[in-house]
Design a protein around this motif. Sequence first.
Motif, PDB file in Angstrom:
ATOM      1  N   ALA A   1     -21.167   8.811  10.191  1.00 57.28           N
ATOM      2  CA  ALA A   1     -22.212   7.832   9.867  1.00 57.28           C
ATOM      3  C   ALA A   1     -22.498   6.930  11.063  1.00 57.28           C
ATOM      4  CB  ALA A   1     -21.790   7.001   8.661  1.00 57.28           C
ATOM      5  N   GLY A   2     -21.459   6.549  11.779  1.00 52.96           N
ATOM      6  CA  GLY A   2     -21.648   5.713  12.971  1.00 52.96           C
ATOM      7  C   GLY A   2     -22.413   6.436  14.058  1.00 52.96           C
ATOM      8  N   ALA A  11     -27.222   6.790  17.119  1.00 46.07           N
ATOM      9  CA  ALA A  11     -28.302   7.605  17.681  1.00 46.07           C
ATOM     10  C   ALA A  11     -29.664   7.070  17.271  1.00 46.07           C
ATOM     11  CB  ALA A  11     -28.155   9.055  17.238  1.00 46.07           C
ATOM     12  N   VAL A  12     -29.792   6.689  16.019  1.00 45.84           N
ATOM     13  CA  VAL A  12     -31.080   6.171  15.531  1.00 45.84           C
ATOM     14  C   VAL A  12     -31.410   4.837  16.190  1.00 45.84           C
ATOM     15  CG1 VAL A  12     -32.259   5.283  13.485  1.00 45.84           C
ATOM     16  CG2 VAL A  12     -31.000   7.428  13.345  1.00 45.84           C
ATOM     17  N   MET A  55     -24.696   7.470  24.875  1.00 46.24           N
ATOM     18  CA  MET A  55     -23.763   6.342  24.770  1.00 46.24           C
ATOM     19  C   MET A  55     -23.882   5.655  23.409  1.00 46.24           C
ATOM     20  SD  MET A  55     -21.919   6.461  27.379  1.00 46.24           S
ATOM     21  CE  MET A  55     -21.039   4.935  27.207  1.00 46.24           C
ATOM     22  N   GLY A  56     -25.084   5.523  22.904  1.00 42.84           N
ATOM     23  CA  GLY A  56     -25.274   4.916  21.584  1.00 42.84           C
ATOM     24  C   GLY A  56     -24.651   5.760  20.487  1.00 42.84           C
ATOM     25  N   THR A  57     -24.793   7.074  20.600  1.00 42.67           N
ATOM     26  CA  THR A  57     -24.216   7.982  19.611  1.00 42.67           C
ATOM     27  C   THR A  57     -22.695   7.944  19.661  1.00 42.67           C
ATOM     28  OG1 THR A  57     -26.140   9.426  19.793  1.00 42.67           O
ATOM     29  CG2 THR A  57     -24.160  10.362  18.787  1.00 42.67           C
ATOM     30  N   ILE A  60     -17.081   3.238  16.714  1.00 39.57           N
ATOM     31  CA  ILE A  60     -17.026   2.061  15.853  1.00 39.57           C
ATOM     32  C   ILE A  60     -16.966   2.485  14.381  1.00 39.57           C
ATOM     33  CG2 ILE A  60     -18.341   0.049  15.075  1.00 39.57           C
ATOM     34  CD1 ILE A  60     -19.322  -0.178  18.018  1.00 39.57           C
ATOM     35  N   GLY A  61     -17.767   3.463  14.015  1.00 43.22           N
ATOM     36  CA  GLY A  61     -17.748   3.946  12.628  1.00 43.22           C
ATOM     37  C   GLY A  61     -16.409   4.547  12.251  1.00 43.22           C
TER      38      GLY A  61
END
Length: 72
Positions: free
Chosen positions: A40-41, A46-47, A54-56, A62-63
């Motif tokens: 889910a994180g 990504a969104v 890096m965001g993904t 973190i998730g």
Amino acid sequence: MKSIATRSMTIAASIALLAGLTACSGMSRQDQNTAVGAGAGAVGGAVLTGGSTMGTLGGAAIGGLIGNQVGK
């Protein structure tokens, strides 16, 4: 068009992850929460970052951490 392709790929990956988790019935509840949190994180990261790597990865980390701590 790249944005739609990225989102479609992210959705497909998350569906594959969730389908794969159903086969992991031998996992402990904490392990399941960690895996679901990471999936889910990753989708959320990504969104929110437009599909950046890096965001993904950051979202997955973190998730997974949050998922691991749920129910302790």
